[in-house]
Design a protein around this motif. Structure first.
Motif, PDB file in Angstrom:
ATOM      1  N   ARG A  20      55.117  51.919  55.122  1.00  0.00           N
ATOM      2  CA  ARG A  20      55.590  51.821  53.787  1.00  0.00           C
ATOM      3  C   ARG A  20      54.635  52.202  52.739  1.00  0.00           C
ATOM      4  NH1 ARG A  20      58.759  46.047  53.081  1.00  0.00           N
ATOM      5  NH2 ARG A  20      59.197  47.208  51.267  1.00  0.00           N
ATOM      6  N   PRO A  21      54.565  53.349  51.808  1.00  0.00           N
ATOM      7  CA  PRO A  21      53.529  53.615  51.320  1.00  0.00           C
ATOM      8  C   PRO A  21      53.177  52.721  50.096  1.00  0.00           C
ATOM      9  CG  PRO A  21      55.386  54.733  50.528  1.00  0.00           C
ATOM     10  CD  PRO A  21      55.939  54.183  51.811  1.00  0.00           C
ATOM     11  N   GLY A  22      52.079  52.281  49.761  1.00  0.00           N
ATOM     12  CA  GLY A  22      51.737  51.515  48.385  1.00  0.00           C
ATOM     13  C   GLY A  22      50.410  51.635  47.837  1.00  0.00           C
ATOM     14  N   ARG A  23      50.183  50.657  46.939  1.00  0.00           N
ATOM     15  CA  ARG A  23      48.832  50.758  46.441  1.00  0.00           C
ATOM     16  C   ARG A  23      48.406  49.439  46.177  1.00  0.00           C
ATOM     17  NH1 ARG A  23      46.848  55.176  44.524  1.00  0.00           N
ATOM     18  NH2 ARG A  23      45.639  54.524  42.800  1.00  0.00           N
ATOM     19  N   THR A  24      46.890  49.200  46.068  1.00  0.00           N
ATOM     20  CA  THR A  24      46.319  48.048  45.765  1.00  0.00           C
ATOM     21  C   THR A  24      45.277  47.944  44.680  1.00  0.00           C
ATOM     22  OG1 THR A  24      46.461  47.359  48.071  1.00  0.00           O
ATOM     23  CG2 THR A  24      44.553  46.255  46.767  1.00  0.00           C
ATOM     24  N   LEU A  25      45.295  47.109  43.786  1.00  0.00           N
ATOM     25  CA  LEU A  25      44.637  47.045  42.741  1.00  0.00           C
ATOM     26  C   LEU A  25      43.687  45.920  42.984  1.00  0.00           C
ATOM     27  CD1 LEU A  25      43.819  47.899  39.472  1.00  0.00           C
ATOM     28  CD2 LEU A  25      45.293  46.418  38.954  1.00  0.00           C
ATOM     29  N   LEU A  26      42.313  45.973  42.614  1.00  0.00           N
ATOM     30  CA  LEU A  26      41.593  44.825  42.644  1.00  0.00           C
ATOM     31  C   LEU A  26      40.764  44.904  41.457  1.00  0.00           C
ATOM     32  CD1 LEU A  26      40.229  42.916  45.375  1.00  0.00           C
ATOM     33  CD2 LEU A  26      38.156  44.113  44.602  1.00  0.00           C
ATOM     34  N   LEU A  27      40.530  43.649  40.692  1.00  0.00           N
ATOM     35  CA  LEU A  27      39.733  43.557  39.478  1.00  0.00           C
ATOM     36  C   LEU A  27      39.248  42.294  39.541  1.00  0.00           C
ATOM     37  CD1 LEU A  27      41.397  41.595  37.356  1.00  0.00           C
ATOM     38  CD2 LEU A  27      43.081  43.066  37.468  1.00  0.00           C
ATOM     39  N   TRP A  28      37.946  42.249  38.619  1.00  0.00           N
ATOM     40  CA  TRP A  28      37.321  41.034  38.301  1.00  0.00           C
ATOM     41  C   TRP A  28      37.219  40.742  36.741  1.00  0.00           C
ATOM     42  CZ3 TRP A  28      31.921  42.015  36.495  1.00  0.00           C
ATOM     43  CH2 TRP A  28      31.310  40.713  36.215  1.00  0.00           C
ATOM     44  N   ASN A  29      37.548  39.480  36.487  1.00  0.00           N
ATOM     45  CA  ASN A  29      37.570  39.028  35.054  1.00  0.00           C
ATOM     46  C   ASN A  29      37.043  37.878  35.103  1.00  0.00           C
ATOM     47  OD1 ASN A  29      38.462  37.575  32.691  1.00  0.00           O
ATOM     48  ND2 ASN A  29      39.227  39.730  32.016  1.00  0.00           N
ATOM     49  N   GLY A  30      35.883  37.306  34.595  1.00  0.00           N
ATOM     50  CA  GLY A  30      34.982  36.222  34.359  1.00  0.00           C
ATOM     51  C   GLY A  30      34.935  35.583  35.821  1.00  0.00           C
ATOM     52  N   ASP A  31      35.551  34.581  36.002  1.00  0.00           N
ATOM     53  CA  ASP A  31      35.482  33.792  37.257  1.00  0.00           C
ATOM     54  C   ASP A  31      36.637  33.953  38.266  1.00  0.00           C
ATOM     55  OD1 ASP A  31      37.540  32.538  35.894  1.00  0.00           O
ATOM     56  OD2 ASP A  31      36.312  30.690  35.484  1.00  0.00           O
ATOM     57  N   LEU A  32      37.142  35.135  38.002  1.00  0.00           N
ATOM     58  CA  LEU A  32      38.448  35.405  38.677  1.00  0.00           C
ATOM     59  C   LEU A  32      38.541  36.653  39.487  1.00  0.00           C
ATOM     60  CD1 LEU A  32      41.771  35.015  39.249  1.00  0.00           C
ATOM     61  CD2 LEU A  32      42.071  36.640  37.264  1.00  0.00           C
ATOM     62  N   VAL A  33      38.681  36.888  40.672  1.00  0.00           N
ATOM     63  CA  VAL A  33      38.838  37.895  41.485  1.00  0.00           C
ATOM     64  C   VAL A  33      40.421  38.244  41.886  1.00  0.00           C
ATOM     65  CG1 VAL A  33      38.207  39.256  43.418  1.00  0.00           C
ATOM     66  CG2 VAL A  33      36.495  37.928  42.322  1.00  0.00           C
ATOM     67  N   LEU A  34      40.870  39.279  41.387  1.00  0.00           N
ATOM     68  CA  LEU A  34      42.521  39.229  41.721  1.00  0.00           C
ATOM     69  C   LEU A  34      42.870  40.606  42.482  1.00  0.00           C
ATOM     70  CD1 LEU A  34      45.445  38.234  40.950  1.00  0.00           C
ATOM     71  CD2 LEU A  34      45.117  39.753  38.943  1.00  0.00           C
ATOM     72  N   THR A  35      43.598  40.213  43.395  1.00  0.00           N
ATOM     73  CA  THR A  35      44.148  41.692  44.407  1.00  0.00           C
ATOM     74  C   THR A  35      45.431  41.526  44.352  1.00  0.00           C
ATOM     75  OG1 THR A  35      42.301  41.369  45.906  1.00  0.00           O
ATOM     76  CG2 THR A  35      44.129  42.558  46.373  1.00  0.00           C
ATOM     77  N   VAL A  36      46.029  42.873  43.756  1.00  0.00           N
ATOM     78  CA  VAL A  36      47.789  42.802  43.736  1.00  0.00           C
ATOM     79  C   VAL A  36      47.968  44.287  44.457  1.00  0.00           C
ATOM     80  CG1 VAL A  36      49.505  43.185  42.257  1.00  0.00           C
ATOM     81  CG2 VAL A  36      47.612  41.902  41.255  1.00  0.00           C
ATOM     82  N   SER A  37      49.112  43.881  45.349  1.00  0.00           N
ATOM     83  CA  SER A  37      49.372  45.235  46.243  1.00  0.00           C
ATOM     84  C   SER A  37      51.018  45.332  46.066  1.00  0.00           C
ATOM     85  CB  SER A  37      49.079  45.167  47.778  1.00  0.00           C
ATOM     86  OG  SER A  37      47.636  45.005  48.015  1.00  0.00           O
TER      87      SER A  37
END
Length: 221
Positions: free
Chosen positions: A163-180
């Protein structure tokens, strides 16, 4: 983290404002206030924030469509209240708490997509920055990108058993967030990229905003 950890969180001092924008096609018309229109959802320019852990992260994704024409289906929280140790710089072992959500999405044609998100809230901003950079370096070393969104956010192609997909990884202050996000079987990356980017942008914005402590002053750059 709240309570005893709130003072440490408020000492976060990221170096600059974070500009988070999902990579979009040329000629993108942007998104509306709800982030569900246009070719892709664009995340607003936001100062670094102080964030709190939640046991119900999937609730942060409700209240608005994941993307234009999509609906949120069954969702499962994967939040653990236990603090974990990370391998930090200079032998330090900073603590963080992780929370996540796995959800089914129903597309405009009735086909099922998948969304997953994992948020790690650190005791301070510097360990979060280090964790983000380590992940970015690993992805680059393994030839997985990254496709730069901003200095503190990047996107990658992803795959879930065909299944094709994409992942976004970001950093904001004390947060590291990964969304796929993943499209249905039989889809091609070219066909679904616009929808994937819109889903990622909306989910990332809602989770970051939902975890943000709006009563805490933004840490100074």
């Amino acid at each position: 983290m709240k309570g005893s950890g709130s003072a440490a969180l408020r000492r976060a001092r990221p170096a600059a404002l974070i500009v988070l924008a999902v990579v979009v096609s040329t000629g993108c018309s942007g998104g509306d206030g709800g982030g569900t229109k246009g070719e892709a959802a664009e995340l607003r320019v936001r100062p670094p924030g102080v964030h709190s852990w939640t046991a119900e992260p999937c609730r942060l994704l409700t209240g608005a469509p994941p993307a234009e024409g999509f609906t949120l289906g069954s969702a499962t929280d994967s939040a653990s209240p236990e603090a974990r140790e990370d391998i930090g710089e200079s032998g330090g072992r900073p603590l963080y708490r992780r929370t996540g959500c796995l959800a089914d999405l129903k597309g405009p044609d009735g086909a099922f997509w998948k969304l997953s998100a994992t948020a790690s809230v650190y005791e301070d901003s510097e360990p979060a920055r280090h964790a983000y950079r380590v992940k970015e370096d690993l992805d680059r070393a393994h030839g997985r990108g990254p496709e730069k969104v901003h200095d503190t956010a990047y996107a990658l192609p992803a795959d879930d058993r065909g299944r094709p997909g994409r992942t976004l990884l970001l950093w904001n202050g004390d947060l590291v967030l990964t969304v796929s996000a993943y499209a249905p079987h039989g889809s091609t990356e070219r066909e679904v990229r616009k929808d994937l980017e819109q889903i990622l942008g909306n989910a990332a914005r809602r989770i970051e905003d939902g975890l943000r402590d709006h009563d805490a002053p933004s840490p100074a750059p």
